[in-house]
Design a protein around this motif. Structure first.
Motif, PDB file in Angstrom:
ATOM      1  N   ARG A  67      -5.108   0.768  -6.861  1.00 60.94           N
ATOM      2  CA  ARG A  67      -5.408   0.061  -5.609  1.00 60.94           C
ATOM      3  C   ARG A  67      -4.190   0.057  -4.690  1.00 60.94           C
ATOM      4  O   ARG A  67      -4.305   0.290  -3.477  1.00 60.94           O
ATOM      5  N   GLU A  68      -3.039  -0.208  -5.258  1.00 59.01           N
ATOM      6  CA  GLU A  68      -1.828  -0.302  -4.445  1.00 59.01           C
ATOM      7  C   GLU A  68      -1.381   1.052  -3.901  1.00 59.01           C
ATOM      8  O   GLU A  68      -0.969   1.145  -2.749  1.00 59.01           O
ATOM      9  N   ARG A 200       8.029   0.698  -0.338  1.00 60.79           N
ATOM     10  CA  ARG A 200       7.336  -0.050  -1.383  1.00 60.79           C
ATOM     11  C   ARG A 200       7.308  -1.541  -1.049  1.00 60.79           C
ATOM     12  O   ARG A 200       8.326  -2.123  -0.686  1.00 60.79           O
ATOM     13  N   SER A 201       6.142  -2.112  -1.229  1.00 62.52           N
ATOM     14  CA  SER A 201       6.000  -3.555  -1.094  1.00 62.52           C
ATOM     15  C   SER A 201       6.225  -4.206  -2.447  1.00 62.52           C
ATOM     16  O   SER A 201       6.279  -3.531  -3.481  1.00 62.52           O
ATOM     17  N   SER A 202       6.344  -5.521  -2.458  1.00 60.57           N
ATOM     18  CA  SER A 202       6.501  -6.223  -3.734  1.00 60.57           C
ATOM     19  C   SER A 202       5.258  -6.050  -4.602  1.00 60.57           C
ATOM     20  O   SER A 202       5.357  -5.949  -5.830  1.00 60.57           O
ATOM     21  N   ASN A 203       4.069  -5.996  -3.986  1.00 63.65           N
ATOM     22  CA  ASN A 203       2.842  -5.793  -4.738  1.00 63.65           C
ATOM     23  C   ASN A 203       2.823  -4.413  -5.386  1.00 63.65           C
ATOM     24  O   ASN A 203       2.370  -4.259  -6.535  1.00 63.65           O
ATOM     25  N   LEU A 204       3.315  -3.415  -4.665  1.00 63.38           N
ATOM     26  CA  LEU A 204       3.351  -2.062  -5.205  1.00 63.38           C
ATOM     27  C   LEU A 204       4.326  -1.974  -6.370  1.00 63.38           C
ATOM     28  O   LEU A 204       4.012  -1.375  -7.415  1.00 63.38           O
ATOM     29  N   ALA A 206       5.197  -4.359  -8.344  1.00 67.51           N
ATOM     30  CA  ALA A 206       4.601  -5.074  -9.470  1.00 67.51           C
ATOM     31  C   ALA A 206       3.521  -4.242 -10.139  1.00 67.51           C
ATOM     32  O   ALA A 206       3.399  -4.226 -11.369  1.00 67.51           O
ATOM     33  N   ALA A 207       2.730  -3.515  -9.336  1.00 62.83           N
ATOM     34  CA  ALA A 207       1.661  -2.681  -9.893  1.00 62.83           C
ATOM     35  C   ALA A 207       2.240  -1.524 -10.700  1.00 62.83           C
ATOM     36  O   ALA A 207       1.710  -1.160 -11.758  1.00 62.83           O
ATOM     37  N   ILE A 208       3.320  -0.927 -10.217  1.00 64.55           N
ATOM     38  CA  ILE A 208       3.962   0.163 -10.952  1.00 64.55           C
ATOM     39  C   ILE A 208       4.520  -0.352 -12.272  1.00 64.55           C
ATOM     40  O   ILE A 208       4.361   0.283 -13.323  1.00 64.55           O
ATOM     41  N   ALA A 209       5.158  -1.508 -12.235  1.00 67.21           N
ATOM     42  CA  ALA A 209       5.702  -2.087 -13.467  1.00 67.21           C
ATOM     43  C   ALA A 209       4.584  -2.411 -14.461  1.00 67.21           C
ATOM     44  O   ALA A 209       4.716  -2.183 -15.673  1.00 67.21           O
TER      45      ALA A 209
END
Length: 313
Positions: A67-68, A200-204, A206-209
């Motif tokens: 999604r991200e 990269r956003s913080s949401n992105l 977090a999604a990668i992690a």
């Protein structure tokens, strides 16, 4: 019709992958399959889902990841599969090239979301996903293996094209050479790719992690269970396969996982000690061989009529 198979002795090559990665690839959501070794051929690659049932946390982590990365390209409505079947042949993709992680991440000729999929040493570039209308049960094997002819003949009649959220056509440097899109080719052929970093956003982040964490959660028990389920534990084939896992690839491992060097020592009933390297092992330095021919899989009763003739007596 067969893909452009241009290397080795591969005939209808197949790769066993864990869910949800397998379905995400066949549905055209995942466009890059990651490995620690370069792709040994170009052309159609069949995708088989391994026997491990994915847990909800793993599915959520991977769906959040995609999604991200699609949101980076302005796509906010990604339709994910309703189900993630296991022990099934799912469909196929066309593998058109292979790049190292740094090359793909820097390749400005592809969408930013695709560049964010560069999370492993080597990135297999996949196009033209097709899924089976009725995925059917079959066995999976380590490394790339050839589908049995009867399975292929049945499967090829039941595949249909899939339109992913953002289909990608990877530029091939030389259309006459199917291996022209290979590690090292981007700098030579596309010198304008300077590697600007995707914002990269913080949401992105977090999604990668989360996706990386999901890819590392496969346990020793899962690896040993996969071997036991697919083979007779007392057979010479099983003992040979188990001993050689230190030399083979990670065909059932997801593409975002960190590589481990942990081993599990087991012994069979005849007292032979087997050394198993778990999924994602850093000792998968040798590329897969093309001479592996699997035994016929055992289709489920649900599809027995449709697949009559695939099983051996």
């Amino acid at each position: 019709m067969r893909g452009r198979n241009s290397y080795g002795n591969y005939t209808n090559p197949c790769l066993t992958m864990h869910q949800p990665w397998a379905s995400l690839l066949v549905y055209g959501i995942k466009r890059v399959e990651g490995r620690s070794w370069p792709a040994p051929f170009r052309g159609r690659l069949w995708i088989h889902a391994a026997s491990k049932v994915p847990d909800e946390a793993t599915i959520k982590a991977m769906e959040d990841f995609y999604r991200e990365i699609y949101a980076v390209n302005g796509i906010t409505d990604v339709q994910f599969p309703e189900h993630y079947p296991v022990s099934r042949l799912l469909g196929c993709v066309e593998m058109v090239g292979c790049l190292e992680r740094e090359e793909l991440a820097a390749w400005e000729m592809v969408p930013e979301g695709v560049r964010l999929e560069a999370q492993t040493d080597f990135c297999w570039l996949c196009e033209q996903p097709q899924k089976l209308l009725i995925p059917f049960e079959m066995r999976g094997y380590q490394r790339i293996y050839n589908l049995e002819k009867k399975i292929y003949e049945s499967a090829v009649r039941g595949i249909r094209p899939v339109e992913g959220p953002l289909p990608v056509k990877f530029p091939i440097p030389d259309q006459r050479d199917p291996f022209s899109l290979k590690p090292g080719s981007i700098g030579a052929r596309f010198p304008k790719s300077k590697g600007s970093e995707v914002q990269r956003s913080s949401n992105l982040d977090a999604a990668i992690a989360g996706a990386r964490a999901a890819a590392t959660q496969f346990s020793k028990k899962d690896q040993n269970s996969q071997i036991t389920q697919n083979s007779n534990p007392n057979s010479a084939r099983t003992r040979q396969m188990t001993r050689k896992l230190t030399e083979e690839d990670e065909t059932t491992s997801p593409d975002l996982g960190k590589r481990f060097d942990t081993r599990d020592i087991t012994s069979d009933k005849e007292g032979n000690v087997n050394q198993t390297v778990h999924e994602g092992s850093s000792r998968d330095t040798q590329p897969p061989r093309a001479d592996s021919r699997p035994d016929s899989g055992a289709p489920s009763k649900i599809f027995a009529a449709a697949l009559k003739g695939l099983t051996r007596s």
